[in-house]
Design an enzyme around this catalytic site. Sequence first.
Site, PDB file in Angstrom:
ATOM      1  N   ARG A 123      23.300 -28.933 -55.503  1.00  0.00           N
ATOM      2  CA  ARG A 123      23.261 -29.614 -54.206  1.00  0.00           C
ATOM      3  C   ARG A 123      22.855 -31.079 -54.293  1.00  0.00           C
ATOM      4  NH1 ARG A 123      23.010 -24.487 -53.562  1.00  0.00           N
ATOM      5  NH2 ARG A 123      21.799 -24.686 -55.454  1.00  0.00           N
ATOM      6  N   THR A 124      21.761 -31.350 -54.986  1.00  0.00           N
ATOM      7  CA  THR A 124      21.216 -32.718 -54.931  1.00  0.00           C
ATOM      8  C   THR A 124      22.185 -33.706 -55.577  1.00  0.00           C
ATOM      9  OG1 THR A 124      19.047 -31.704 -55.067  1.00  0.00           O
ATOM     10  CG2 THR A 124      19.138 -34.088 -55.355  1.00  0.00           C
ATOM     11  N   LYS A 174      19.232 -39.039 -79.331  1.00  0.00           N
ATOM     12  CA  LYS A 174      19.100 -39.843 -80.561  1.00  0.00           C
ATOM     13  C   LYS A 174      17.733 -40.506 -80.623  1.00  0.00           C
ATOM     14  CE  LYS A 174      23.350 -41.726 -79.607  1.00  0.00           C
ATOM     15  NZ  LYS A 174      24.374 -42.748 -79.717  1.00  0.00           N
ATOM     16  N   ARG A 178      16.891 -36.925 -61.503  1.00  0.00           N
ATOM     17  CA  ARG A 178      16.115 -35.667 -61.570  1.00  0.00           C
ATOM     18  C   ARG A 178      15.535 -35.554 -62.972  1.00  0.00           C
ATOM     19  NH1 ARG A 178      17.870 -29.950 -59.222  1.00  0.00           N
ATOM     20  NH2 ARG A 178      17.172 -31.078 -57.383  1.00  0.00           N
ATOM     21  N   HIS A 183      10.153 -33.651 -54.113  1.00  0.00           N
ATOM     22  CA  HIS A 183      11.613 -33.737 -53.899  1.00  0.00           C
ATOM     23  C   HIS A 183      11.780 -34.393 -52.520  1.00  0.00           C
ATOM     24  CE1 HIS A 183      15.779 -32.939 -54.182  1.00  0.00           C
ATOM     25  NE2 HIS A 183      15.773 -31.681 -54.556  1.00  0.00           N
TER      26      HIS A 183
HETATM   27  N1   CP Z   1      17.810 -27.974 -53.190  1.00  0.00           N
HETATM   28  C1   CP Z   1      18.060 -28.401 -54.458  1.00  0.00           C
HETATM   29  O1   CP Z   1      17.355 -29.259 -55.003  1.00  0.00           O
HETATM   30  O2   CP Z   1      19.145 -27.803 -55.025  1.00  0.00           O
HETATM   31  P1   CP Z   1      19.750 -28.164 -56.459  1.00  0.00           P
HETATM   32  O3   CP Z   1      18.703 -27.776 -57.495  1.00  0.00           O
HETATM   33  O4   CP Z   1      21.014 -27.381 -56.564  1.00  0.00           O
HETATM   34  O5   CP Z   1      19.967 -29.654 -56.490  1.00  0.00           O
END
Ligand code: CP
Length: 299
Positions: free
Chosen positions: A52-53, A81, A102, A130
């Site tokens: 999703r993100t 590396k 992320r 998040h």
């Molecule tokens: N909600 C969320 O962070 O989903 P993903 O891990 O799929 O990005």
Amino acid sequence: MKHVLSADQFTRSELDGLMSRASEMEQMIQAGGSDLCRGRILGALFYEPSTRTRLSFEAAMMRLGGSVISETDVTFSSQTKGEVMEDTIRIVGSYADVIALRTKEKGEAKLAAHYSPVPVLNGGDGSGEHPTQSLLDLYTITKYHGVGQRPLKVAFVGDLKYGRTVHSLAKILRLYDGVELTFVAPDVIQMPEEYVASDDRILHTLEDSVLRESDVIYDTRMQKERFDDMEQYQQLRHAFVFTPEVVSKMQEEAILMHPLPRVDEIRQSVDALPQAKYFEQASHGIPVRMALIAEVLGL
Ligand code: CP
């Protein structure tokens, strides 16, 4: 606003502005998109799995007429590396206008921001925060219940220790009057103290009264990948399971949210019930992230 690293950084007026801009973006998508970001590039660096993100950040940039470069598997990155993330960020910051990131470890988004010449949007830093998810969560809650306009009872259920989305959303909701937070989790995965306020309610089991009285129930997955002890994970993984029978105890106008992915903590048989809003919640990632990209680029 430059970087988006933690829910701590938002003021009420910034949130109001973002929510209203996201609503405009939703209409813009219906009207066929925009070229607001034509010539701009999003760098998507995802060092943990994401559906999703990452994809909603990428779709958001494309809906705004921009382009995307991405790195989604560290085995294909020069970090294998021996390159440190700080160098990767410096370089990608010279290729892109904004970075969605992320990372595996809490605090790495902040570190990246220190080295980045362009805005960094934290798409989840380990078990930390998040913040962009909490914006789409707020957008979803606002659609169904006026946050700050009347008393609102929100119960967080599941893995509150490692579930970074609840850390950010709890911070955001505290900015609104009349919001009452309840944290429901066994002690070992209860909300960390740094995210708990003195008037929050802490419970270890999901009582019927919580199901009956909450306006919003926000369930989370047990974050298997963050447990050191797999036996403990196996013991806890079914601590809370939402079945149609459990959901029938909620008010009809209450909403059941989940950041997804779910494993089996919400049964698929719940999906058609009126309280189930998690798929709609995920769809809000695009207009909300469009609003955020436009804001950090000053457009
Ligand atoms: N909600 C969320 O962070 O989903 P993903 O891990 O799929 O990005």
